[in-house]
Design an enzyme around this catalytic site. Structure first.
Site, PDB file in Angstrom:
ATOM      1  N   HIS A 146       0.820  -1.217   0.000  1.00  0.00           N
ATOM      2  CA  HIS A 146       0.000   0.000   0.000  1.00  0.00           C
ATOM      3  C   HIS A 146       0.855   1.269   0.000  1.00  0.00           C
ATOM      4  CE1 HIS A 146       0.006  -0.055   4.571  1.00  0.00           C
ATOM      5  NE2 HIS A 146      -0.028   1.237   4.397  1.00  0.00           N
TER       6      HIS A 146
ATOM      7  N   ASP B  95       1.154  -7.654   2.088  1.00  0.00           N
ATOM      8  CA  ASP B  95       1.337  -6.211   1.913  1.00  0.00           C
ATOM      9  C   ASP B  95       2.812  -5.815   1.742  1.00  0.00           C
ATOM     10  OD1 ASP B  95       0.841  -3.509   1.808  1.00  0.00           O
ATOM     11  OD2 ASP B  95      -0.508  -3.499   3.535  1.00  0.00           O
TER      12      ASP B  95
ATOM     13  N   SER C   3       3.982   2.135   8.588  1.00  0.00           N
ATOM     14  CA  SER C   3       3.756   1.168   7.521  1.00  0.00           C
ATOM     15  C   SER C   3       5.056   0.911   6.794  1.00  0.00           C
ATOM     16  CB  SER C   3       2.731   1.701   6.526  1.00  0.00           C
ATOM     17  OG  SER C   3       1.458   1.337   6.939  1.00  0.00           O
TER      18      SER C   3
HETATM   19  N1  ARG Z   1      -4.783   0.607   7.751  1.00  0.00           N
HETATM   20  C1  ARG Z   1      -3.492   0.657   7.103  1.00  0.00           C
HETATM   21  C2  ARG Z   1      -2.908   2.050   7.256  1.00  0.00           C
HETATM   22  O1  ARG Z   1      -3.356   2.807   8.036  1.00  0.00           O
HETATM   23  C3  ARG Z   1      -3.554   0.189   5.693  1.00  0.00           C
HETATM   24  C4  ARG Z   1      -4.205   1.111   4.718  1.00  0.00           C
HETATM   25  C5  ARG Z   1      -4.206   0.695   3.287  1.00  0.00           C
HETATM   26  N2  ARG Z   1      -5.212  -0.325   2.999  1.00  0.00           N
HETATM   27  C6  ARG Z   1      -6.523  -0.081   2.701  1.00  0.00           C
HETATM   28  N3  ARG Z   1      -7.310  -1.108   2.518  1.00  0.00           N
HETATM   29  N4  ARG Z   1      -7.047   1.125   2.573  1.00  0.00           N
HETATM   30  O2  ARG Z   1      -2.380   2.713   6.438  1.00  0.00           O
HETATM   31  N1  GLU Z   2      -1.276   1.305   7.769  1.00  0.00           N
HETATM   32  C1  GLU Z   2      -0.592   2.323   8.490  1.00  0.00           C
HETATM   33  C2  GLU Z   2       0.353   3.152   7.618  1.00  0.00           C
HETATM   34  O1  GLU Z   2       0.161   3.285   6.441  1.00  0.00           O
HETATM   35  C3  GLU Z   2       0.160   1.712   9.618  1.00  0.00           C
HETATM   36  C4  GLU Z   2      -0.772   1.153  10.559  1.00  0.00           C
HETATM   37  C5  GLU Z   2      -1.025   2.050  11.728  1.00  0.00           C
HETATM   38  O2  GLU Z   2      -1.592   3.147  11.589  1.00  0.00           O
HETATM   39  O3  GLU Z   2      -0.607   1.608  12.781  1.00  0.00           O
HETATM   40  O4  GLU Z   2       1.278   3.776   8.083  1.00  0.00           O
END
Ligand code: ARG
Ligand code: GLU
Length: 710
Positions: A84, A220, A645
């Protein structure tokens, strides 16, 4: 008896926190942590983590593209981050003929690696505590403005004296709300090429449905390579550049992880706010999050319906939906978590202790007695200002897509260059490429209605106000949209090609869509933003004083500063958790779970045939567990946030065992309050990554440059 009981409680408390998982620590101040880290299993020294003179882990870690973390895994500049995090680049290189999103991408040699013009990665070269020099002359003052200006002067002077070469950047960043300052020298590489990415059915498996949740099965990861000039220093993109030789890279351990193993995360966490008063948490739980969630509900309902109705819409709106949904979902988890923790009550208890501490000393009384009362009077004002501000930014900046046409048309009207010489045509094409007119109109109608139902519109002209009082509001809004020149690309292109601003000016005078957006936008610049800015500044200054006082109160205790996009270390253990009554989650998932979730009819769960084949053939190479199952993801108790991330999950010996990519649902409130029982970070198991590269993609040659420990 009571005393004994109190002692026992204290002791238990200490026992929980002696295995502290909470905290994002500054790598040059690990003296306060290293003993605990060793007790938890870590077998290396501070110098192995961070050292200015000899190679250390920090030399293998980069801030990736500004918002993520990445780490080096070969002596040839090979870098891994999340799928991502590389998504934008992967998407940019994709076309109908080369659909890398659907099929994945693997460069078979260096020549095939794809350059990414706007992408940069930064290494930290040096960090230094410069608090004393920044505070010099400021610590005896009381006037906040004077203090700020002395500190700013000092910062300029210190920076002026710091010698860096032309390829390095220097900055001084505030920590603990300006109670501590660090000088940071970094180096930014600008030639970073895409090496490999799995198909999105692996890299984004589970999509927004599984996002922020455990159990998780997302592959990922994506691979990039850093290129440098012949002198191994940062250089602009050039075909002559060569793979960067890092001072350190991470060996990958595929021996497998067990519950209780020490883990450490080293990366660039973005923002946390652990020291806010009860007022702020109450506002977040009761106002901010619910309002922003409700606004995004409207957008997401429209987008999801559109995406489910046609695959063309799915492609157009996938990125918008994903970014809208990410924070939307986190805010919901955050509310639940804060309520479960009784976070407001906990903060109130701490504030009662604070008041006692202040009252016990006359100097403290003089300096700090006003802090909490100031929050009492400031927060109601902030709530009001934020209500307007959030509605505005969520509706117009992030909600109504047609609003970006207003900015483009405004810049055409104000352009000092001839229109046909600029970028306008391209901007308009880019905008409409990811838009379907009826979806766009639907967004406009519903979001605008919602906006004016919840904010006032008395600043609008009489004609525009009449619209909102009309009985057939939907029809009126749809007419405004359909009749606007802002969606008439043929007209706009002719204006641009003939460089006829005047014709546009004449049309726009009677264009209700433009006039409505202009009125709203002017109101924002004149009223909404200044009001919010002033009150937020006052709150921030009071928060800064609160932090100064807390610092004094907790002298001798170990404190960690809020995340601020600087390099940090978190540590914890591999562990599962209990999300609720009667349920216990294991700490790992396997390929079995991917097969269980398989559903060709649901986009997020459409498992590639090849992966199913590998599963049924048991073709796992030496990447599987000793019981023959194929690991996919795992959870650990490291304190992380957005920006982490792609961060390496490092084991007790400094080897890479995982790549961080998310947090669990029950722990999403950790940006505001951490709960060691429930907060878990989610990581990709390195073995799954190697399995995908080797067995699924047939790109096993990439493994040759890695150091893999069995
Ligand atoms: N929750 C993760 C973060 O905060 C992954 C986000 C990307 N994935 C998604 N399905 N939108 O960035
Ligand atoms: N998915 C998050 C990011 O893109 C990391 C997960 C979190 O927020 O802990 O940085």
């Amino acid at each position: 008896m009571i005393r004994q009981f109190k002692f026992l409680v204290l002791f238990l408390f200490a026992a929980i926190y002696s295995n502290a998982r909470e905290g994002m620590w500054i790598p040059i101040l690990l003296d306060q942590n290293i003993e605990e880290m060793r007790e938890m299993g870590f077998r290396l020294s501070i110098e192995d983590i961070y050292c200015d003179c000899v190679a250390s882990m920090k030399d293998a870690i980069v801030q990736f593209g500004g918002g993520c973390t990445g780490e080096l895994i070969s002596s040839n500049g090979l870098l891994v981050t999340n799928y991502h995090c590389g998504y934008r680049q992967i998407q940019k290189h994709s076309s109908l003929e080369n659909d890398y999103l659907t099929n994945g991408f693997w460069a078979m040699n260096l020549e095939e690696e794809l350059p990414n013009p706007a992408l940069t990665v930064s290494f930290i070269v040096h960090m230094e505590d410069v608090t004393e020099s920044v505070m010099e002359g400021a610590d005896t003052l009381e006037n906040l403005q004077e203090i700020e200006s002395i500190k700013n002067d000092n910062i300029s002077k210190i920076l002026y004296k710091v010698d860096v070469d032309s390829l390095q950047n220097k900055t001084i960043k505030p920590f603990f709300e300006g109670n501590q300052y660090f000088l940071i020298i970094s180096e930014t590489f600008k030639d970073v090429r895409l090496v490999g990415a799995p198909p999105s059915s692996i890299g984004k498996f589970g999509g927004d449905t599984d996002n922020w949740m455990w159990p998780r099965h997302t592959g990922d990861f994506s691979l990039f390579r850093i290129y440098a000039g012949k002198d191994n220093r940062p250089a602009e993109y050039s075909p002559e550049n060569v793979p960067y030789k890092p001072r350190h890279f991470f060996p990958i351990d595929i021996g497998g992880i067990s519950e209780g193993d020490f883990t450490m995360i080293f990366g660039f966490p973005g923002r946390t706010s652990e020291y806010l008063p009860s007022h702020a948490l109450k506002m977040i739980i009761e106002q901010r999050n619910p309002e922003r969630i409700a606004i995004r509900d409207i957008k997401l309902n429209i987008l999801n319906e559109a995406m489910n109705s046609s695959s063309e819409n799915r492609i157009k709106y996938a990125a918008k939906a994903a970014s809208t949904s990410n924070a939307w979902k986190k805010w919901q988890g955050e509310i639940k978590g804060l309520r479960r923790l009784n976070a407001v009550e906990k903060k109130l208890e701490k504030e009662a202790d604070f008041i006692k501490w202040v009252k016990a000393d006359s100097i403290r009384m003089k300096k700090y007695r006003g802090i909490l009362p100031a929050f009492d009077s400031l927060y109601p004002l902030l709530e009001k200002a934020l209500h307007e501000y959030d509605y505005y930014t969520e509706t117009w900046f992030r909600g109504v897509d047609a609003f970006s046409m207003y900015s483009i048309v405004s810049s055409i009207l104000n352009s000092s260059e001839p229109l046909n010489s600029g970028e306008f045509e391209k901007e308009i094409k880019d905008h409409f490429k990811d838009i379907t007119p009826d979806v766009d109109c639907n967004l406009f109608i519903n979001m605008v209605k919602n906006y004016f139902e919840n904010t006032s519109y008395d600043y609008l002209s009489k004609d525009l106000r009449n619209i909102f009082e009309s009985k057939s509001l939907d029809k009126m809004l749809s007419n405004i949209y359909d009749r606007s020149v802002m969606i008439d690309t043929a007209f706009l292109f002719s204006i641009i090609r003939n460089n006829s601003v005047n014709r546009l000016e004449n049309k726009i005078k009677h264009d209700n869509l433009y006039q409505l957006m202009k009125a709203v936008s002017d109101h924002y610049s004149a009223v909404v933003y200044p009001q919010y800015y002033e009150i937020q500044k006052a709150v921030d200054q009071n928060q800064q004083l609160y932090m100064t006082a807390l610092f004094e109160m907790k002298k001798g205790e170990r404190l960690y500063p809020d995340a601020n996009f600087t390099l940090r270390v978190s540590y914890g253990k591999v562990e599962g958790y209990s999300p609720g009554d009667a349920v216990k989650y294991k700490y790992f998932t396997t390929l079995e779970g991917i097969i269980e979730k398989d559903n060709p009819d649901i986009y997020d769960y459409d498992v590639p045939e090849k992966l199913k084949q590998l599963y049924s053939d048991n073709e796992f190479g030496n990447y599987c567990n000793s019981d023959g199952t194929m690991p996919v993801c795992f959870t650990a108790s490291n304190h992380t946030t957005g920006g982490n991330s792609g961060s390496p999950v490092i084991d007790a010996d400094g080897n890479l065992v995982g790549i961080n990519f998310d947090r669990c649902w029950e722990g999403t409130m950790s940006d505001l309050m951490f709960d060691p029982e429930k907060c878990r970070n989610i990581a990709l198991d390195m073995r799954y990554m190697l399995f995908i590269i080797d067995k699924f993609a047939g790109a096993g040659y990439l493994l040759n440059e890695m150091t893999i420990i069995d």
